[in-house]
Design an enzyme around this catalytic site. Structure first.
Site, short mmCIF file in Angstrom:
data_model
loop_
_atom_site.label_atom_id
_atom_site.label_comp_id
_atom_site.label_asym_id
_atom_site.label_seq_id
_atom_site.Cartn_x
_atom_site.Cartn_y
_atom_site.Cartn_z
N ASP A 125 0.84 -1.20 0.00
CA ASP A 125 0.00 0.00 0.00
C ASP A 125 0.88 1.26 0.00
OD1 ASP A 125 -2.05 1.78 0.38
OD2 ASP A 125 -2.88 0.79 2.15
N ASP A 184 -10.64 3.98 -1.22
CA ASP A 184 -11.24 2.95 -0.37
C ASP A 184 -12.76 2.87 -0.50
OD1 ASP A 184 -8.64 2.86 0.44
OD2 ASP A 184 -9.07 3.10 2.58
C1 GLA Z 1 -5.45 2.23 2.80
C2 GLA Z 1 -5.96 1.09 1.93
C3 GLA Z 1 -6.99 0.29 2.72
C4 GLA Z 1 -6.35 -0.24 3.99
C5 GLA Z 1 -5.77 0.90 4.81
C6 GLA Z 1 -4.94 0.41 5.98
O1 GLA Z 1 -6.45 3.15 3.08
O2 GLA Z 1 -6.51 1.58 0.74
O3 GLA Z 1 -7.50 -0.77 1.93
O4 GLA Z 1 -5.35 -1.16 3.65
O5 GLA Z 1 -4.91 1.73 4.02
O6 GLA Z 1 -4.32 1.43 6.69
#
Ligand code: GLA
Length: 531
Positions: free
Chosen positions: A289, A349
């Protein structure tokens, strides 16, 4: 790198010591205690490295750093908040009362934060608001060691090359991920419980395979620079053995940045070491990520950053599915496979809400050409069963993701699913569409107002047809194969939610579709052995 190690060393030292308290008040924050920091030196005014430490329940702490320099009425310096690292771009006032604005570049846009504060003895009282209408969040910062929390030096990036295909994920990955339901509360017991439930519910037999731990398992690094787990995960190898013993696979999460989105340790500068560690633990899937990498690299540098871990995973010698998470920036679908990616997030997200799910899901039409076996567009994890949508809306979620050949990563608590939710997640007729071996992503074939029909070509000339009603009242819809440009000679049609053959549907099908609902069909092509 030296700065990096020094910073990490400093943080471990600070976490181990003392007992001062920080009280945060305002919007929803109760009293929170901070781990203490020894007073290092006390220069006059605001100059110094000020730290707010809010302990997490797992032995780590969430730290905010104000590394400030005051000359008369001018305040300069940096502010670090979890994954974000701002430069002070504006200031007014002095130690008796000041306002500072921090700015950072993030991809193609700027992010800003604003804090107000004053010096009180040798502590800094600071407040901030997420939005102007919010109550302020108040915090007390103590002097910390110089250099702690500083941004590590920017490491040079490798030249681009094509990373060899790892041969994994020939079908979209299926499994479970901790983030949507548990966020920072995921722990060893929850993961074991989820593995148990995946077997006892029948999900494993329906095709779900991966149990993926998302952010907040990390504990920092040991003296050799090895990533360690925090208190919530006492023994990752033992956990992997447990999950494997259930006939399942274990996934984990990290970031190419110095820290993850939740502010935990990232893999920055330790890519090869971390990939080896993941392999040694028995990890089968990595979600990587972007998060804190945004403070060091531009979006244009993402391919080289992701290639580093792609190479490291291959070199680890263990088959590990590589999931890129950088929110669809820089048209990741165009270079994801070249850096070794098996799947890549295409958006920000998802939330457990109709608007969020449909904005993401129905927005994927143009990405269809970029999906193929081993390389998938990822419109984010499922929210099915988390409570924010109706069962009809969850059926739309499951159907749409399957039309999109999307990864099916459940995000609910599998230990306590209602039967209706289990039925949605385990609809084998729909799962077979998602997992179709041809790996062709579906597209929108027809649209009128709030109604749309999507089609997906399947192996053997079969076609999946999903009639979606995005309206908040039921609608009568008609799908005509010719109008949808379906050339298959249709022998039979199966309704994938009714699990029954649809009578006289050789030319089309008419149905009442529930509000926010779906009718999903499989057109079965005439075959030599089908009379
Ligand atoms: C980002 C990702 C999420 C999750 C969070 C964790 O927002 O897009 O899917 O993994 O980080 O902190």
């Amino acid at each position: 790198m030296n700065v990096n190690r020094l910073v990490r060393g400093g943080r471990r030292l600070a976490l181990g010591a003392g007992s001062m308290a920080v009280v945060m008040a305002g919007a929803g924050c109760g009293a929170l205690r901070s781990a203490p920091t020894p007073v290092v030196s006390a220069p006059a005014g605001l100059t110094g490295n000020w730290v707010v430490r809010v302990p997490n329940a797992d032995g780590t702490s969430r730290n905010t750093y104000f590394d400030l320099r005051q000359v008369g009425g001018s305040i300069t310096g940096t502010i670090r908040v979890t994954q974000f690292f701002y430069r002070v771009s504006e200031s007014t006032g002095d130690e008796r009362g000041f306002t500072i604005t921090g700015t950072m570049r993030d991809g193609n846009s700027n992010r800003t934060v604003r804090y107000e504060g004053r010096l009180a003895g040798d502590t800094l009282h600071i407040s901030t608001r997420r939005r102007p209408q919010d109550k302020p969040t108040e915090m007390i910062a103590f002097r910390g060691p110089a250099g702690e929390g500083a941004l590590p030096a920017r490491l040079p990036l490798p030249a681009l090359h094509k990373v060899r295909d790892n041969g994994l994920a020939r079908m979209p990955p299926m499994g479970w991920n901790s983030w949507n339901k548990f966020a920072g509360r995921v722990d060893d017991a929850a993961v074991r419980g989820m593995a148990d439930a995946m077997v006892s519910s029948g999900m494993r037999d329906a095709g779900y395979q991966y149990i993926n731990i998302d952010d907040t398992w990390e504990g920092g690094r040991d003296a050799q620079g090895n990533m360690v787990t925090n208190k919530k995960f006492p023994d990752m190898k033992a956990l992997a053995d447990y999950v494997h013993g259930k006939g399942l696979k274990l996934g984990i999460y990290s970031s190419p940045g110095p820290n993850t989105c939740a502010g935990y340790e990232g893999s920055y500068g330790h890519e090869v070491q971390d990939a080896r560690m993941f392999a040694a633990w028995g990890i089968d899937y990595l979600k990587y990520d972007w998060c804190g990498a945004r403070t060091l690299y531009t979006d244009e540098e993402m391919p080289a950053v992701y290639q580093k871990m792609g190479d490291a995973l291959l070199a680890s010698g263990r088959p590990i599915v590589y999931s890129l998470c950088q929110y669809g920036r820089l048209d990741v679908w165009k270079w994801g496979p070249d850096v070794g990616g098996n799947l890549w997030r295409t958006t920000g997200d998802i939330r457990d809400a109709w608007d969020s799910m449909t904005r993401i899901g129905f927005g994927q039409n143009d990405l269809a050409p970029w999906a193929s076996p081993g390389h998938w567009n990822d419109p984010d994890m499922l929210e099915i069963g988390n409570g924010g949508m109706t069962d009809d809306e969850y059926r739309t979620h499951m159907s749409l993701w399957s039309m999109l050949a999307a990864p099916l990563l459940a995000g609910n608590d599998l230990r306590s699913m209602r039967p209706a939710i289990a039925e949605i997640l385990m609809n084998r007729d729909v799962i077979v569409v998602d997992q179709d071996a041809a790996g062709k992503q579906g597209t929108r074939a027809w649209k009128s107002g709030d109604q749309e029909i999507w089609t997906r070509s399947l192996t053997n000339g079969d076609v999946a047809v999903a009639m979606f009603n995005r309206d908040s009242v039921p609608a009568s819809m008609t799908a005509r194969w010719a109008e949808l440009r379906i050339t298959t000679k249709v022998a039979k049609v199966r309704d994938l939610w009714q699990h029954a053959e649809v009578a006289s549907a050789r030319a089309g099908h008419e149905a009442m579709v529930a509000a926010h609902g779906v009718v999903m069909l499989r057109l079965i092509a005439e075959r030599d052995n089908v009379p």
